[in-house]
Design an enzyme around this catalytic site. Structure first.
Site, PDB file in Angstrom:
ATOM      1  N   SER A 124     -27.551  34.309  30.785  1.00  0.00           N
ATOM      2  CA  SER A 124     -28.095  35.651  30.638  1.00  0.00           C
ATOM      3  C   SER A 124     -28.670  36.136  31.967  1.00  0.00           C
ATOM      4  O   SER A 124     -27.969  36.156  32.976  1.00  0.00           O
ATOM      5  CB  SER A 124     -29.119  35.669  29.499  1.00  0.00           C
ATOM      6  OG  SER A 124     -29.367  36.968  29.037  1.00  0.00           O
ATOM      7  N   ASP A 148     -22.746  33.452  28.914  1.00  0.00           N
ATOM      8  CA  ASP A 148     -22.882  34.569  27.982  1.00  0.00           C
ATOM      9  C   ASP A 148     -23.529  35.805  28.587  1.00  0.00           C
ATOM     10  O   ASP A 148     -24.434  36.403  27.989  1.00  0.00           O
ATOM     11  CB  ASP A 148     -23.629  34.145  26.712  1.00  0.00           C
ATOM     12  CG  ASP A 148     -23.212  35.048  25.523  1.00  0.00           C
ATOM     13  OD1 ASP A 148     -22.001  35.161  25.285  1.00  0.00           O
ATOM     14  OD2 ASP A 148     -24.084  35.648  24.879  1.00  0.00           O
ATOM     15  N   HIS A 290     -26.184  33.602  21.580  1.00  0.00           N
ATOM     16  CA  HIS A 290     -26.393  33.908  22.993  1.00  0.00           C
ATOM     17  C   HIS A 290     -26.998  32.745  23.783  1.00  0.00           C
ATOM     18  O   HIS A 290     -26.559  32.459  24.895  1.00  0.00           O
ATOM     19  CB  HIS A 290     -27.305  35.139  23.096  1.00  0.00           C
ATOM     20  CG  HIS A 290     -27.609  35.587  24.483  1.00  0.00           C
ATOM     21  ND1 HIS A 290     -26.625  35.884  25.411  1.00  0.00           N
ATOM     22  CD2 HIS A 290     -28.804  35.792  25.113  1.00  0.00           C
ATOM     23  CE1 HIS A 290     -27.192  36.262  26.551  1.00  0.00           C
ATOM     24  NE2 HIS A 290     -28.504  36.203  26.395  1.00  0.00           N
TER      25      HIS A 290
END
Length: 312
Positions: A124, A148, A290
């Protein structure tokens, strides 16, 4: 209900149980601190005693301990850094948490704590930061693994439920924050949620427990300043928005891989754009949400291990 924490609980108290669950060896783990030139400090976790082969950067609102299970499954020496504004690292007064700004601290840490190029893994916000590190200091990065995230994914606001969750930035106890997290559906079992809350909070001098990361406090400030319906929204702090991710990825000289979650932030369109912009990059998809380092740690560790062993 009581959480896992007690007066004797430390940040490393949970590792033995996690290692047993995986059937993995428990390496020595210690916390590192690096004073920075502007008076701030950067903190990290060092797993193992051999030279570090893997450096891991977490996402927004998380901390270095989010990688614990993945590192245990990996079984390799590793460094997990608390990004500025997170974990035990200092907050930034300017609230600038863009990848390029965060990268400067990471580059300084890699030069201080490692002695050869790393497999650099970022999830992220950590993925955007890792791309900036690889672009700015190619000599420090042997391979880049982005988890992700792509620069096309909007990190500025986050889900409405998460924003509402961080409207409350402290509680009378960690159990109270565990209850709130469970009510919002965050975390898995109560045991997992309690561990995550313990590792992501601190007790203030007044006895109340607050989230360690700056983002929760920024979100609360924005919500408090929310305008009446039909008026302009308050401006986000400089650090929540980022605009340079694609340029950074294009400048990376090392091999690049994207690991996408089946139920994560990267859409099919975002993956297509990633493949178009970086045609030589590898793309993998894992079954999980995620935070793949928590929802698919063993599978993610295998991808990282393959990258490490390829350079051995």
């Amino acid at each position: 209900m009581s959480s896992l924490a007690s007066d004797e609980t430390t940040e490393f108290s949970f590792l033995a149980r996690q290692a047993r669950a995986l059937g993995a060896a428990l390496p020595p783990v210690r916390r590192l601190r690096l004073p920075l030139s502007d008076g701030r400090s950067l903190s990290a976790l060092r797993y193992g005693e051999e030279p570090v082969e893997v450096t891991l950067l977490h996402g927004a609102g998380l901390n270095a301990h989010t990688w614990d299970t993945t590192v245990l499954a990996l079984g390799r020496p590793a460094l997990a850094i608390d990004l500025a504004g997170h974990g035990d690292s200092s907050w930034r007064e300017d609230a600038d948490y863009t990848g390029r700004t965060l990268a400067a601290d990471v580059i300084e840490a890699l030069r201080a704590w490692t002695d050869h190029p790393q497999v650099l893994v970022g999830q992220s916000l950590g993925g955007l930061t890792a791309a900036a590190v690889a672009a700015q200091a190619p000599e420090l990065v042997r391979e880049l693994i982005v988890v992700d995230i792509t620069p096309g994914v909007d990190q500025s606001v986050g889900p409405a439920a998460l924003r509402e969750f961080y409207r409350v930035v402290d509680g009378a106890s960690r159990d109270e924050l565990v209850d709130r997290a469970q009510q919002f559906g965050f975390g898995g079992s109560r045991e997992d949620t309690a561990r995550g809350v313990f590792l992501n909070t601190r007790v203030r001098p007044d006895g109340r427990v607050e989230w360690k990361h700056h983002f929760a406090h920024i979100a609360a400030q924005l919500l408090a300043a929310a305008p009446a319906e039909g008026t302009a929204a308050p401006a986000a702090p400089a650090g929540i928005l980022g605009e340079h991710g694609w340029a950074d990825l294009a400048a990376v000289a090392s091999p690049v891989a994207l690991v996408r979650a089946s139920h994560g932030f990267v859409s099919d369109d975002a993956e297509r754009e990633f493949r178009t912009r970086l045609p030589t990059a590898r793309v993998r998809q894992l079954d999980g949400s995620h935070n793949l380092q928590e929802t698919a740690p063993t599978a993610l560790a295998e991808i990282i291990r393959t990258a490490v062993d390829a350079g051995a």
